[in-house]
Design a protein around this motif. Structure first.
Motif, PDB file in Angstrom:
ATOM      1  N   GLY A  83      -6.964 -11.147  18.506  1.00 35.20           N
ATOM      2  CA  GLY A  83      -6.296 -12.119  17.906  1.00 35.20           C
ATOM      3  C   GLY A  83      -4.816 -11.946  17.470  1.00 35.20           C
ATOM      4  N   PRO A  84      -4.185 -12.495  16.692  1.00 36.88           N
ATOM      5  CA  PRO A  84      -2.842 -12.354  16.220  1.00 36.88           C
ATOM      6  C   PRO A  84      -2.795 -10.961  15.360  1.00 36.88           C
ATOM      7  CG  PRO A  84      -3.639 -14.603  15.689  1.00 36.88           C
ATOM      8  CD  PRO A  84      -4.811 -13.730  16.068  1.00 36.88           C
ATOM      9  N   VAL A  85      -1.659 -10.381  15.760  1.00 36.96           N
ATOM     10  CA  VAL A  85      -1.343  -9.175  14.928  1.00 36.96           C
ATOM     11  C   VAL A  85      -1.020  -9.288  13.527  1.00 36.96           C
ATOM     12  CG1 VAL A  85       0.440  -7.239  14.659  1.00 36.96           C
ATOM     13  CG2 VAL A  85      -0.296  -8.275  16.952  1.00 36.96           C
ATOM     14  N   ASP A  86      -1.646  -8.552  12.392  1.00 40.25           N
ATOM     15  CA  ASP A  86      -1.378  -8.559  11.148  1.00 40.25           C
ATOM     16  C   ASP A  86      -0.257  -7.742  10.937  1.00 40.25           C
ATOM     17  OD1 ASP A  86      -1.422  -8.539   8.437  1.00 40.25           O
ATOM     18  OD2 ASP A  86      -3.245  -8.496   8.121  1.00 40.25           O
ATOM     19  N   TRP A  87       0.963  -8.107  11.011  1.00 43.31           N
ATOM     20  CA  TRP A  87       2.167  -7.175  10.897  1.00 43.31           C
ATOM     21  C   TRP A  87       2.262  -6.261   9.709  1.00 43.31           C
ATOM     22  CZ3 TRP A  87       4.225  -5.867  15.313  1.00 43.31           C
ATOM     23  CH2 TRP A  87       4.102  -6.908  16.453  1.00 43.31           C
TER      24      TRP A  87
ATOM     25  N   PHE B 214       2.038  -2.241   9.469  1.00 42.70           N
ATOM     26  CA  PHE B 214       3.098  -1.518   8.666  1.00 42.70           C
ATOM     27  C   PHE B 214       2.711  -0.776   7.685  1.00 42.70           C
ATOM     28  CE2 PHE B 214       6.388  -1.258   5.185  1.00 42.70           C
ATOM     29  CZ  PHE B 214       7.410  -0.789   6.388  1.00 42.70           C
ATOM     30  N   THR B 215       1.789  -1.226   6.938  1.00 39.25           N
ATOM     31  CA  THR B 215       1.353  -0.404   5.772  1.00 39.25           C
ATOM     32  C   THR B 215       0.387   0.746   6.300  1.00 39.25           C
ATOM     33  OG1 THR B 215       1.018  -2.617   4.225  1.00 39.25           O
ATOM     34  CG2 THR B 215      -0.267  -0.568   3.591  1.00 39.25           C
ATOM     35  N   THR B 216      -0.432   0.647   7.279  1.00 35.89           N
ATOM     36  CA  THR B 216      -1.081   1.647   7.756  1.00 35.89           C
ATOM     37  C   THR B 216      -0.123   2.781   8.318  1.00 35.89           C
ATOM     38  OG1 THR B 216      -3.267   0.072   8.274  1.00 35.89           O
ATOM     39  CG2 THR B 216      -2.865   2.205   9.405  1.00 35.89           C
TER      40      THR B 216
END
Length: 197
Positions: free
Chosen positions: A176-180, A184-186
């Motif tokens: 599904g949609p990317v959790d930007w 970024f945090t990872t």
């Protein structure tokens, strides 16, 4: 057609480079980089476009360099007793937000030659790491890596997000949609873990 002097011209703040850059940034943020013209900028400032050249003799090229510097120059704050890694993390989060806020300038940031715009920001990152005990050579590489990561991540994020904030189909993964934000945090955690004094 010559613009007649406005009745409010006397009440208008004086024209300065800072005011010109802010007005140009407002146009780019609101309408996109392609809509930035000297005439449109003059209208926004309520002056003839030629008045802008008094402050920016090289015209639009100098204006674009100024936009890059205005957005890209964001030195990291000193740690001030806090852990230097936390200070770097705060800088990265704030820089990402700054670039997202002014995403219209991003194409200029990655394609224009204005090395001084990024040099002062990178120098502040190196200094922060150096004070944290990271050797100079390693700090220089880590500063470059961190700066490139934030700029590159934002470029992908902007490209993968539509005007309404929804993730485009091309950027959506199999889940599904990317959790930007999470991505970024990872990635930032991984980069920070690799920077060791």
């Amino acid at each position: 057609m010559v613009r007649q002097p406005s009745i409010n011209a006397q009440n208008r703040p004086p024209l300065t480079i800072e005011r010109i850059i802010e007005a140009a940034l407002a146009i780019v943020d609101g309408q996109g980089l392609g809509r930035l013209t000297m005439r449109r900028l003059g209208d926004a400032l309520q002056v003839e476009a030629m008045a802008i050249y008094h402050h920016l003799p090289r015209g639009k090229e100098q204006l674009l360099d100024g936009l890059v510097a205005h957005v890209a120059v964001a030195p990291a704050a000193p740690a001030d007793g806090a852990d230097w890694r936390d200070a770097l993390r705060r800088w990265a989060v704030a820089y990402r937000e700054r670039l997202l806020e002014h995403a219209g300038v991003l194409p200029l940031l990655v394609t224009r030659r204005n090395p001084a715009a990024l040099a002062s920001t990178a120098a502040s990152l190196r200094e922060l790491m150096h004070r944290g005990g990271v050797p100079d050579d390693a700090a220089a590489v880590a500063a470059h890596t961190l700066l490139a990561f934030v700029i590159g991540h934002v470029a992908l994020e902007v490209r993968g997000t539509g005007d309404d904030g929804a993730t485009t189909a091309a950027a959506a993964g199999p889940d599904g949609p990317v959790d930007w934000q999470a991505r970024f945090t990872t990635a930032l955690d991984q980069i920070m873990a690799a920077v060791a004094p």
